[in-house]
Design a protein around this motif. Structure first.
Motif, mmCIF file in Angstrom:
data_model
loop_
_atom_site.group_PDB
_atom_site.id
_atom_site.type_symbol
_atom_site.label_atom_id
_atom_site.label_comp_id
_atom_site.label_asym_id
_atom_site.label_seq_id
_atom_site.Cartn_x
_atom_site.Cartn_y
_atom_site.Cartn_z
ATOM 1 N N ASP A 133 0.824 -1.211 0.000
ATOM 2 C CA ASP A 133 0.000 0.000 0.000
ATOM 3 C C ASP A 133 0.856 1.257 0.000
ATOM 4 O OD1 ASP A 133 -2.841 -1.079 0.352
ATOM 5 O OD2 ASP A 133 -1.744 -2.120 1.920
ATOM 6 N N ALA A 134 1.987 1.197 0.671
ATOM 7 C CA ALA A 134 2.881 2.356 0.737
ATOM 8 C C ALA A 134 4.319 1.881 0.800
ATOM 9 C CB ALA A 134 2.559 3.224 1.950
ATOM 10 N N LYS A 153 4.127 4.788 -7.934
ATOM 11 C CA LYS A 153 3.040 5.747 -7.755
ATOM 12 C C LYS A 153 1.931 5.523 -8.771
ATOM 13 C CE LYS A 153 2.156 10.713 -7.374
ATOM 14 N NZ LYS A 153 2.705 12.069 -7.611
ATOM 15 N N LYS A 158 1.349 4.445 -2.470
ATOM 16 C CA LYS A 158 1.761 5.727 -1.909
ATOM 17 C C LYS A 158 3.281 5.708 -1.728
ATOM 18 C CE LYS A 158 -2.367 7.571 -1.255
ATOM 19 N NZ LYS A 158 -2.816 8.797 -1.960
ATOM 20 N N ARG A 172 6.663 11.059 -6.149
ATOM 21 C CA ARG A 172 6.233 10.618 -4.817
ATOM 22 C C ARG A 172 5.139 11.544 -4.303
ATOM 23 N NH1 ARG A 172 7.119 15.564 -2.328
ATOM 24 N NH2 ARG A 172 9.286 16.223 -2.396
ATOM 25 N N GLN A 173 4.522 11.139 -3.181
ATOM 26 C CA GLN A 173 3.488 11.967 -2.566
ATOM 27 C C GLN A 173 4.099 13.002 -1.617
ATOM 28 O OE1 GLN A 173 2.590 8.745 -3.316
ATOM 29 N NE2 GLN A 173 0.733 9.177 -4.481
ATOM 30 N N ALA A 328 2.984 8.068 6.032
ATOM 31 C CA ALA A 328 2.475 7.044 5.119
ATOM 32 C C ALA A 328 1.053 6.644 5.493
ATOM 33 C CB ALA A 328 3.395 5.825 5.138
ATOM 34 N N SER A 331 -1.388 9.421 4.679
ATOM 35 C CA SER A 331 -1.581 9.492 3.232
ATOM 36 C C SER A 331 -2.528 8.390 2.759
ATOM 37 C CB SER A 331 -0.224 9.373 2.522
ATOM 38 O OG SER A 331 -0.361 9.524 1.128
ATOM 39 N N LEU A 332 -2.388 7.199 3.312
ATOM 40 C CA LEU A 332 -3.272 6.093 2.956
ATOM 41 C C LEU A 332 -4.691 6.326 3.455
ATOM 42 C CD1 LEU A 332 -0.898 3.089 3.697
ATOM 43 C CD2 LEU A 332 -1.821 3.710 1.462
ATOM 44 N N ASP A 338 -2.851 14.322 -1.098
ATOM 45 C CA ASP A 338 -1.678 14.457 -1.953
ATOM 46 C C ASP A 338 -1.447 15.902 -2.386
ATOM 47 O OD1 ASP A 338 -1.492 11.758 -1.703
ATOM 48 O OD2 ASP A 338 -2.025 11.279 -3.771
#
Length: 392
Positions: A133-134, A153, A158, A172-173, A328, A331-332, A338
């Motif tokens: 996921d990340a 990405k 993420k 990247r984010q 992380a 962000s998820l 973002d």
């Protein structure tokens, strides 16, 4: 009608009344029991309906981190150093805290054992195929990492960078920055000025000629010299390639080259700094050459205790790894968008950190506006007075 007859009639009526009351009670109990039985027959289908409605509501509420374990991977520049081991420790601490809050997380820490950008890129590419996921990356070569970071990405992973950023910010984010290059470079040259004088002659032992972070710190050192110490001279830069033996060798070369005319050596790398200190000790120049740079208290404690190094700077890498995992996860979860221009990021024991869309900094390629960055904080000075307080 005699009194005796009246008593007989009253007794009979009372008896009939009691019988009626008893019959009524029986009927009530029967109806109640029948209702319970009927309800019991209805319970399974009603419960299924309730479950279905609950599931539908749960699904309609949006993806939930409680539905399955989030897969988060951290890839350091290399694993064979106390610095990145400390980031792993902080990352696992954050994972444990998030699990304690009810989140399911599968965490993996993996990377090359020595600094090798090709090997790191190969490992990241393999991980992307596993679709975590990340993925949290400290790129050894910021430019070379861009294609595989973009690939990750684009596949919905993420991508968070930490310790060092990729060259293309669209790959990247978020970038979890331990401190701006400007802050760190200025802190290093300030130590040289304080201990060797504002006119000191010093050299730098770095990692790789293409190392973006080290080159950016050197650029910030030069900027601070120009602004604050115009008589100070940076006389040479050597490269230890992120390896202990090579770092020791180039430090010896500098000592031999500038015999008696080198006031300080700066090593902005966790691998090189202890080897520079060792080289100075072996040359019998303890106290005659100022040594500073970036490393971990664990690696530098013996040199600080012996007085070979009075001050070195760093941030807490445990906190850096800890913050990277929180970034992380946020962000998820969507709590850190973002495209956020400015946000307050809850970061466990660190409190909150500012997530900003842009931040001005000095880099190896000149002034740069950092995009989507979270800064851990100012550099920290380690000295004889506080080094025993840290165990990383």
């Amino acid at each position: 009608m005699t009194n005796t007859d009246r008593r007989r009639i009253d007794d009979h009526a009372e008896k009939i009344e009691k019988e009626v009351a008893a019959i009524t009670t029986v009927r009530r109990n029967f109806i109640k029991t029948a209702g319970i039985v009927a309800g019991a027959r209805l319970l399974p289908s009603s419960f299924i309906d309730l479950q279905a409605k609950g599931k539908e509501t749960f699904q309609n509420a949006g993806p939930s981190q409680a539905q399955r374990a989030l897969k988060i991977v951290m890839v350091p520049k290399f694993t064979g150093t106390a610095y990145f081991a400390a980031t792993e420790k902080g990352a696992k601490e954050a994972v444990a805290e998030l699990k304690g809050k009810g989140l399911a997380i599968d965490f993996l820490y993996t990377g090359p054992t020595v600094a090798n950008s090709d090997e790191q890129i190969r490992m990241v590419d393999d991980l992307v195929a596993q679709k975590p996921d990340a993925i949290i990356i400290a790129p050894t070569n910021p430019e070379a990492m861009v294609p595989v970071a973009k690939k990750a990405k684009a596949s919905g992973i993420k991508v968070i960078t930490y310790d060092a950023d990729v060259a293309d910010r669209t790959a990247r984010q978020w970038f979890v920055n331990q401190g701006t290059f400007t802050q760190a470079g200025a802190a290093l040259v300030d130590v040289v000025a304080e201990q060797a004088g504002a006119s000191a002659r010093f050299a730098v032992v770095s990692t790789d000629p293409g190392a973006f972070s080290q080159n950016s710190w050197i650029a910030a050192i030069k900027a601070q010299m120009q602004a604050k110490y115009p008589k100070m001279q940076l006389v040479d830069i050597r490269y230890g390639l992120g390896k202990p033996a090579e770092s020791f060798s180039v430090a010896q070369d500098l000592i031999n080259k500038f015999q008696g005319q080198l006031d300080a050596i700066v090593a902005p790398t966790v691998v090189a700094l202890p080897k520079v200190a060792e080289a100075v000790e072996q040359a019998g120049l303890t106290g005659k050459i100022v040594i500073t740079g970036m490393s971990t208290p664990k690696d530098m404690k013996e040199f600080v205790k012996r007085g070979t190094v009075k001050t070195f700077v760093l941030w807490n890498p445990v906190d850096l790894g800890y913050l990277a995992v929180y970034v992380a996860q946020a962000s998820l979860a969507g709590t850190l968008k973002d495209n956020a221009t400015e946000a307050k990021l809850p970061a466990g024991r660190l409190g909150t950190r500012d997530a900003v869309a842009s931040l001005e900094d000095i880099t190896a390629k000149g002034p740069l506006t950092l995009k989507n960055v979270i800064v851990l904080g100012d550099s920290f000075r380690f000295t004889m007075d506080n080094i025993d307080q840290f165990n990383f």
